[in-house]
Design a protein around this motif. Structure first.
Motif, mmCIF file in Angstrom:
data_model
loop_
_atom_site.group_PDB
_atom_site.id
_atom_site.type_symbol
_atom_site.label_atom_id
_atom_site.label_comp_id
_atom_site.label_asym_id
_atom_site.label_seq_id
_atom_site.Cartn_x
_atom_site.Cartn_y
_atom_site.Cartn_z
ATOM 1 N N THR A 76 0.838 -1.207 0.000
ATOM 2 C CA THR A 76 0.000 0.000 0.000
ATOM 3 C C THR A 76 0.869 1.251 0.000
ATOM 4 O O THR A 76 0.583 2.223 -0.708
ATOM 5 C CB THR A 76 -0.920 0.011 1.235
ATOM 6 N N LEU A 77 1.936 1.227 0.807
ATOM 7 C CA LEU A 77 2.846 2.376 0.865
ATOM 8 C C LEU A 77 3.425 2.676 -0.509
ATOM 9 O O LEU A 77 3.446 3.834 -0.957
ATOM 10 C CB LEU A 77 3.962 2.091 1.877
ATOM 11 N N GLU A 78 3.879 1.654 -1.188
ATOM 12 C CA GLU A 78 4.476 1.849 -2.516
ATOM 13 C C GLU A 78 3.444 2.344 -3.524
ATOM 14 O O GLU A 78 3.710 3.279 -4.301
ATOM 15 C CB GLU A 78 5.083 0.515 -2.998
ATOM 16 N N LYS A 79 2.260 1.766 -3.469
ATOM 17 C CA LYS A 79 1.206 2.145 -4.418
ATOM 18 C C LYS A 79 0.759 3.589 -4.223
ATOM 19 O O LYS A 79 0.643 4.364 -5.191
ATOM 20 C CB LYS A 79 0.007 1.199 -4.237
ATOM 21 N N GLU A 80 0.501 3.985 -2.966
ATOM 22 C CA GLU A 80 0.014 5.336 -2.697
ATOM 23 C C GLU A 80 1.094 6.386 -2.928
ATOM 24 O O GLU A 80 0.819 7.477 -3.433
ATOM 25 C CB GLU A 80 -0.512 5.424 -1.256
ATOM 26 N N THR A 81 2.331 6.039 -2.583
ATOM 27 C CA THR A 81 3.433 6.978 -2.829
ATOM 28 C C THR A 81 3.580 7.247 -4.318
ATOM 29 O O THR A 81 3.674 8.408 -4.748
ATOM 30 C CB THR A 81 4.747 6.423 -2.251
ATOM 31 N N ASN A 82 3.595 6.204 -5.116
ATOM 32 C CA ASN A 82 3.736 6.375 -6.566
ATOM 33 C C ASN A 82 2.542 7.116 -7.167
ATOM 34 O O ASN A 82 2.696 7.926 -8.090
ATOM 35 C CB ASN A 82 3.904 5.016 -7.246
ATOM 36 N N LYS A 83 1.366 6.853 -6.616
ATOM 37 C CA LYS A 83 0.157 7.524 -7.113
ATOM 38 C C LYS A 83 0.288 9.041 -6.989
ATOM 39 O O LYS A 83 0.008 9.789 -7.944
ATOM 40 C CB LYS A 83 -1.067 7.038 -6.321
ATOM 41 N N TYR A 84 0.747 9.518 -5.835
ATOM 42 C CA TYR A 84 0.815 10.970 -5.617
ATOM 43 C C TYR A 84 2.068 11.593 -6.211
ATOM 44 O O TYR A 84 2.060 12.780 -6.557
ATOM 45 C CB TYR A 84 0.646 11.286 -4.130
ATOM 46 N N LEU A 85 3.125 10.814 -6.378
ATOM 47 C CA LEU A 85 4.265 11.303 -7.154
ATOM 48 C C LEU A 85 3.826 11.620 -8.579
ATOM 49 O O LEU A 85 4.190 12.649 -9.154
ATOM 50 C CB LEU A 85 5.389 10.265 -7.164
ATOM 51 N N GLN A 86 3.036 10.725 -9.160
ATOM 52 C CA GLN A 86 2.569 10.910 -10.534
ATOM 53 C C GLN A 86 1.511 12.014 -10.612
ATOM 54 O O GLN A 86 1.535 12.847 -11.531
ATOM 55 C CB GLN A 86 2.011 9.595 -11.083
ATOM 56 N N LEU A 87 0.594 12.033 -9.653
ATOM 57 C CA LEU A 87 -0.462 13.042 -9.660
ATOM 58 C C LEU A 87 0.124 14.448 -9.583
ATOM 59 O O LEU A 87 -0.342 15.373 -10.265
ATOM 60 C CB LEU A 87 -1.416 12.813 -8.485
ATOM 61 N N MET A 88 1.165 14.626 -8.783
ATOM 62 C CA MET A 88 1.793 15.938 -8.622
ATOM 63 C C MET A 88 2.888 16.185 -9.655
ATOM 64 O O MET A 88 3.577 17.200 -9.602
ATOM 65 C CB MET A 88 2.376 16.080 -7.213
ATOM 66 N N GLN A 89 3.077 15.214 -10.562
ATOM 67 C CA GLN A 89 4.049 15.345 -11.653
ATOM 68 C C GLN A 89 5.465 15.583 -11.126
ATOM 69 O O GLN A 89 6.215 16.434 -11.626
ATOM 70 C CB GLN A 89 3.638 16.471 -12.616
ATOM 71 N N ILE A 90 5.825 14.806 -10.112
ATOM 72 C CA ILE A 90 7.179 14.896 -9.542
ATOM 73 C C ILE A 90 7.841 13.526 -9.508
ATOM 74 O O ILE A 90 8.892 13.354 -8.874
ATOM 75 C CB ILE A 90 7.163 15.496 -8.117
ATOM 76 N N ASP A 91 7.263 12.530 -10.189
ATOM 77 C CA ASP A 91 7.843 11.188 -10.169
ATOM 78 C C ASP A 91 9.244 11.157 -10.781
ATOM 79 O O ASP A 91 10.090 10.362 -10.378
ATOM 80 C CB ASP A 91 6.927 10.171 -10.857
ATOM 81 N N GLN A 92 9.513 12.062 -11.733
ATOM 82 C CA GLN A 92 10.848 12.087 -12.348
ATOM 83 C C GLN A 92 11.912 12.625 -11.392
ATOM 84 O O GLN A 92 13.103 12.515 -11.650
ATOM 85 C CB GLN A 92 10.837 12.907 -13.646
ATOM 86 N N PHE A 93 11.464 13.246 -10.289
ATOM 87 C CA PHE A 93 12.402 13.791 -9.306
ATOM 88 C C PHE A 93 12.479 12.932 -8.037
ATOM 89 O O PHE A 93 13.050 13.361 -7.033
ATOM 90 C CB PHE A 93 11.989 15.215 -8.896
ATOM 91 N N GLN A 94 11.926 11.744 -8.049
ATOM 92 C CA GLN A 94 11.719 10.993 -6.811
ATOM 93 C C GLN A 94 13.005 10.668 -6.058
ATOM 94 O O GLN A 94 12.978 10.481 -4.834
ATOM 95 C CB GLN A 94 10.931 9.719 -7.085
ATOM 96 N N ASP A 95 14.135 10.609 -6.738
ATOM 97 C CA ASP A 95 15.385 10.271 -6.064
ATOM 98 C C ASP A 95 16.207 11.505 -5.688
ATOM 99 O O ASP A 95 17.320 11.384 -5.157
ATOM 100 C CB ASP A 95 16.223 9.347 -6.955
ATOM 101 N N ARG A 96 15.686 12.698 -5.952
ATOM 102 C CA ARG A 96 16.412 13.925 -5.612
ATOM 103 C C ARG A 96 16.129 14.345 -4.177
ATOM 104 O O ARG A 96 15.103 14.012 -3.600
ATOM 105 C CB ARG A 96 16.011 15.073 -6.546
ATOM 106 N N LYS A 97 17.055 15.132 -3.628
ATOM 107 C CA LYS A 97 16.851 15.759 -2.338
ATOM 108 C C LYS A 97 16.197 17.135 -2.556
ATOM 109 O O LYS A 97 16.318 17.719 -3.648
ATOM 110 C CB LYS A 97 18.179 15.938 -1.603
ATOM 111 N N PRO A 98 15.510 17.672 -1.551
ATOM 112 C CA PRO A 98 14.805 18.952 -1.721
ATOM 113 C C PRO A 98 15.678 20.094 -2.222
ATOM 114 O O PRO A 98 15.201 20.953 -2.974
ATOM 115 C CB PRO A 98 14.266 19.234 -0.317
ATOM 116 N N ASP A 99 16.970 20.115 -1.833
ATOM 117 C CA ASP A 99 17.806 21.238 -2.269
ATOM 118 C C ASP A 99 18.147 21.182 -3.755
ATOM 119 O O ASP A 99 18.769 22.100 -4.292
ATOM 120 C CB ASP A 99 19.082 21.331 -1.428
ATOM 121 N N GLN A 100 17.724 20.111 -4.429
ATOM 122 C CA GLN A 100 17.917 19.987 -5.875
ATOM 123 C C GLN A 100 16.649 20.359 -6.645
ATOM 124 O O GLN A 100 16.601 20.200 -7.859
ATOM 125 C CB GLN A 100 18.329 18.555 -6.230
ATOM 126 N N LEU A 101 15.652 20.866 -5.931
ATOM 127 C CA LEU A 101 14.358 21.189 -6.536
ATOM 128 C C LEU A 101 14.109 22.690 -6.508
ATOM 129 O O LEU A 101 14.623 23.407 -5.649
ATOM 130 C CB LEU A 101 13.221 20.499 -5.775
#
Length: 359
Positions: A109-134
């Protein structure tokens, strides 16, 4: 998800009531904005809903559940702050998953919901970055994804765009509106920016000095403000002194210099001193317009040109019209204006009551 009901809310700071006897209902699934100037009580009210501020009186409900004495962690809320408040040592994906891990949800469930909102917010391509890289906008998307991933009953947003530049604010407010409508979560949004509130909200509560001045859809607040404060806070307007008079069966608004305007909409209201609100775009230039105006200044803003003019019964009146390429009017030029009577609002002399609403 649930509606929010607030009955007779009271908040006291240092023995001084800052909110007293406030009543409000926020419909289930709506994007509802608390709008007002700094210090009006909007963030205080939001923090009372969240459980971060004590409640000195009244009752707060999520649906049928009274939440006054409920711990913030038990209220099932998502919170998005002005400063993002994402964890700098975690990646984007770890930030979004944080709340779900705290809830100890199943790994799948954790993996599914996390990926869902990464994609919904259009930030899945940044998922491995740290905040200071955004960028700031990307960081705010991470904060929103994290708040939504825990499937809260209520989403609370406190000035979430105020740290972004102008273009990013416009882009993000559109993204927030689209995502909120997609997930359908009851959202309370705090801002002092009336344009932002108008663009994003299903409904708005305008606040001043701890009191709600008016609740309504953006169009209602703009076209039929409840009082002079709302008229001047939502958009721009000119406030002109006048007399409401009845003469030979006709009703008029009489301004200084004896200019008067037929106004039958108030034919049943007693004669009195009034305050007339007219938006800059409702002072219309016309060759045979009865009001002669002298331009004091002009501001070219692309689509529209704004003029500051003096008229016989008021100085520094704002006029707005669509820009034209050929014409270039400036200080000292004279134009003729007419008022669009259908778009006027007329308040009592103290500015507290819209007379069009109490006929």
């Amino acid at each position: 998800m649930s509606d929010i009901k607030i009955n007779h809310a009271k908040k006291i700071y240092n023995d001084i009531p800052v909110i007293e006897n406030l009543n409000l209902t926020i419909p289930d699934g709506s994007l509802f904005t608390l709008l007002g100037p700094s210090g009006c009580g909007k963030t205080t009210l939001l923090r009372m809903i969240a459980g971060f501020n004590s409640i000195e009186g009244g009752d707060f409900y999520f649906g049928d559940n009274r939440i006054n004495n409920m711990e913030p962690s038990k209220r099932n809320i998502g919170m998005v702050f002005q400063n993002y408040a994402i964890f700098p040592h975690l990646t984007v994906k770890e930030n979004v998953a944080f709340g779900l891990k705290q809830k100890k949800v199943a790994k799948q469930t954790l993996e599914k919901e996390t990926n869902k909102y990464l994609q919904l917010m259009q930030i899945d391509q940044f998922q491995d970055r740290k905040p200071d890289q955004l960028s700031g906008g990307q960081q705010q998307r991470v904060a929103l994804a994290r708040a939504l991933a825990v499937n809260p009953d209520v989403l609370l947003m406190d000035e979430p765009l105020s740290n972004l530049d102008a273009k990013l604010r416009v882009d993000m407010r559109q993204a927030i509106r689209e995502i909120q409508h997609e997930v359908g979560i009851t959202t309370v949004y705090v801002t002092h920016d009336q344009e932002e509130a108008m663009a994003i909200s299903d409904a708005i509560a305008v606040m001043n000095q701890g009191k709600i001045q008016q609740v309504g859809r953006p169009k209602e607040l703009y076209h039929r403000p409840a009082n002079e404060f709302v008229a001047t806070f939502i958009g721009r307007t000119n406030i002109l002194d006048a007399q409401l008079i009845h003469d030979n069966g006709q009703t008029y608004l009489r301004f200084d210099s004896n200019y008067q305007l037929s106004f039958e909409a108030l034919s049943e209201v007693p004669e009195q001193s009034v305050r007339v609100s007219i938006r800059p775009e409702e002072l219309i230039r016309a060759e045979d317009g009865p009001i002669e105006a002298t331009i004091v200044d002009s501001l070219y803003l692309g689509m529209n040109t704004e003029y500051i003019v003096n008229i016989p019964f008021a100085n520094k009146v704002q006029v707005s019209e669509e820009s034209t390429f050929m014409e270039d009017l400036g200080a000292g030029d004279k134009i003729n204006l007419a008022m669009n009577a259908q778009k006027l609002n007329v308040f009592s002399a103290d500015g507290q009551t819209n007379l069009l609403e109490v006929k």
